[in-house]
Design an enzyme around this catalytic site. Structure first.
Site, PDB file in Angstrom:
ATOM      1  N   HIS A  73       0.863  -1.177   0.000  1.00 20.88           N
ATOM      2  CA  HIS A  73       0.000   0.000   0.000  1.00 20.88           C
ATOM      3  C   HIS A  73       0.899   1.227   0.000  1.00 20.88           C
ATOM      4  O   HIS A  73       1.875   1.292   0.738  1.00 20.88           O
ATOM      5  CB  HIS A  73      -0.882   0.004   1.242  1.00 20.88           C
ATOM      6  CG  HIS A  73      -1.753   1.206   1.368  1.00 20.88           C
ATOM      7  ND1 HIS A  73      -2.438   1.750   0.297  1.00 20.88           N
ATOM      8  CD2 HIS A  73      -2.072   1.982   2.431  1.00 20.88           C
ATOM      9  CE1 HIS A  73      -3.117   2.796   0.688  1.00 20.88           C
ATOM     10  NE2 HIS A  73      -2.930   2.970   1.978  1.00 20.88           N
TER      11      HIS A  73
ATOM     12  N   CYS B 166      -4.032   2.481  -5.060  1.00 17.35           N
ATOM     13  CA  CYS B 166      -3.315   3.424  -4.187  1.00 17.35           C
ATOM     14  C   CYS B 166      -2.036   3.946  -4.838  1.00 17.35           C
ATOM     15  O   CYS B 166      -1.718   5.136  -4.750  1.00 17.35           O
ATOM     16  CB  CYS B 166      -2.978   2.739  -2.864  1.00 17.35           C
ATOM     17  SG  CYS B 166      -2.028   1.231  -3.082  1.00 17.35           S
TER      18      CYS B 166
HETATM   19  C1  LIG Z   1     -11.139 -11.520  -0.233  1.00 18.56           C
HETATM   20  C2  LIG Z   1     -10.034 -10.593  -0.695  1.00 18.56           C
HETATM   21  C3  LIG Z   1      -9.384 -11.135  -1.961  1.00 18.56           C
HETATM   22  C4  LIG Z   1      -8.506 -10.082  -2.576  1.00 18.56           C
HETATM   23  C5  LIG Z   1      -7.585 -10.708  -3.643  1.00 18.56           C
HETATM   24  C6  LIG Z   1      -6.781  -9.623  -4.295  1.00 18.56           C
HETATM   25  C7  LIG Z   1      -5.663 -10.220  -5.148  1.00 18.56           C
HETATM   26  C8  LIG Z   1      -4.898  -9.104  -5.843  1.00 18.56           C
HETATM   27  C9  LIG Z   1      -4.172  -8.186  -4.837  1.00 18.56           C
HETATM   28  C10 LIG Z   1      -3.954  -6.784  -5.424  1.00 18.56           C
HETATM   29  C11 LIG Z   1      -3.564  -5.807  -4.329  1.00 18.56           C
HETATM   30  C12 LIG Z   1      -3.404  -4.385  -4.860  1.00 18.56           C
HETATM   31  C13 LIG Z   1      -3.173  -3.415  -3.697  1.00 18.56           C
HETATM   32  C14 LIG Z   1      -2.625  -2.102  -4.238  1.00 18.56           C
HETATM   33  C15 LIG Z   1      -2.422  -1.079  -3.125  1.00 18.56           C
HETATM   34  C16 LIG Z   1      -3.740  -0.544  -2.630  1.00 18.56           C
HETATM   35  O1  LIG Z   1      -4.593  -0.077  -3.362  1.00 18.56           O
HETATM   36  O2  LIG Z   1      -3.939  -0.661  -1.285  1.00 18.56           O
HETATM   37  C17 LIG Z   1      -5.150  -0.095  -0.816  1.00 18.56           C
HETATM   38  C18 LIG Z   1      -5.650  -0.951   0.289  1.00 18.56           C
HETATM   39  O3  LIG Z   1      -5.892  -2.277  -0.184  1.00 18.56           O
HETATM   40  C19 LIG Z   1      -4.639  -0.989   1.449  1.00 18.56           C
HETATM   41  O4  LIG Z   1      -5.340  -1.501   2.519  1.00 18.56           O
HETATM   42  P1  LIG Z   1      -4.629  -1.503   3.964  1.00 18.56           P
HETATM   43  O5  LIG Z   1      -3.332  -2.237   3.906  1.00 18.56           O
HETATM   44  O6  LIG Z   1      -5.674  -1.939   4.929  1.00 18.56           O
HETATM   45  O7  LIG Z   1      -4.256   0.014   4.241  1.00 18.56           O
HETATM   46  C20 LIG Z   1      -5.300   0.938   4.410  1.00 18.56           C
HETATM   47  C21 LIG Z   1      -4.894   1.835   5.577  1.00 18.56           C
HETATM   48  O8  LIG Z   1      -3.686   2.481   5.261  1.00 18.56           O
HETATM   49  C22 LIG Z   1      -5.992   2.840   5.837  1.00 18.56           C
HETATM   50  O9  LIG Z   1      -5.483   3.846   6.707  1.00 18.56           O
END
Ligand SMILES: CCCCCCCCCCCCCCCC(=O)OC[C@@H](O)COP(=O)(O)OC[C@@H](O)CO
Length: 216
Positions: free
Chosen positions: A74, A188
């Site tokens: 993130h 993000c």
């Molecule tokens: C049931 C869930 C299945 C999900 C599967 C997903 C597979 C692909 C993974 C792709 C991940 C992309 C993430 C990119 C970064 C992003 O957008 O992060 C945002 C959010 O997901 C981050 O969440 P947190 O770690 O909870 O942080 C949020 C906190 O900082 C709020 O203050």
């Protein structure tokens, strides 16, 4: 195939953010310590604002460094006002968590697929140093003036009103390195890149020891 098709398909922006369907449920409140109407504080033009690159494993609060080992990170941006002596965090993420942005719902009473995939910017006071530095990055990348910060704040509000849907998936024509990008993700890290790009276009000098990685 339409020979005039433009790849990647441009991200679609809207003229306003709709109220989310009540069917969509958040596991955690979105932006709990941010200003309810998303307001960003106004800085004195001559203030000196330090800019920080913030990165931590997705869901670190739940799984620690685990997702970080798969480079699922993130990204966020930190600010520190010299005049106010205050720190701030700015990030962009899902209103109804990652699963809802990755997989749609099938609902009997509505046409398929049904998505709960809004994402939005969140600006709040404070930088959680431990959260960002223990398994990720907390790095000063430059300084901007209060005036540049205020211009950025206006831009973030406009960006937030028009870019409303989170896209987890990056879609390519095939697995090869020279494949065609069909649909880009919108998450993000893209928000962080857009903000860096905006700030550098406004004359800010930002430099990082390492690149802000896109997922995947
Ligand atoms: C049931 C869930 C299945 C999900 C599967 C997903 C597979 C692909 C993974 C792709 C991940 C992309 C993430 C990119 C970064 C992003 O957008 O992060 C945002 C959010 O997901 C981050 O969440 P947190 O770690 O909870 O942080 C949020 C906190 O900082 C709020 O203050």
């Amino acid at each position: 195939v339409n020979i005039n098709q433009q790849w990647p398909v441009p991200y679609r922006r809207f003229d306003h953010r709709p109220v989310a369907d009540s069917y969509c449920e958040a596991m955690f409140p979105f932006c709990p310590t941010g200003n309810m109407d998303g307001m960003i504080p106004y800085m004195n033009n001559w203030d000196v604002i330090s800019v920080f690159r913030l990165q931590a494993p997705v869901w670190e609060f739940k799984y620690g460094s685990l997702l970080g080992k798969m480079h699922i990170m993130h990204d966020a941006i930190g600010f520190s006002s010299a005049e106010r002596g205050k720190n701030y965090t700015m990030e962009w993420y899902e209103l109804f968590q990652l699963g809802n942005c990755t997989f749609p719902h099938l609902r009997t009473e509505t046409s398929a697929p049904f998505w709960c995939n809004q994402g939005a910017a969140c600006f709040f006071e404070g930088i959680d140093d431990i959260h960002w530095s223990q398994n990720g990055t907390l790095e000063k990348i430059g300084e901007i003036s209060g005036g540049q910060f205020n211009d950025m704040a206006k831009w973030v509000q406009q960006d937030n009103q028009t870019g409303i849907y989170y896209e987890t998936w990056t879609v390519r024509s095939d697995p090869s390195p020279n494949s065609t990008l069909w649909f880009d993700s919108y998450d993000c890290s893209q928000f962080v890149h857009r903000t860096y790009r905006y700030l550098t276009q406004q004359g800010a000098l930002l430099s990082s020891r390492s690149q802000t990685r896109f997922f995947g």
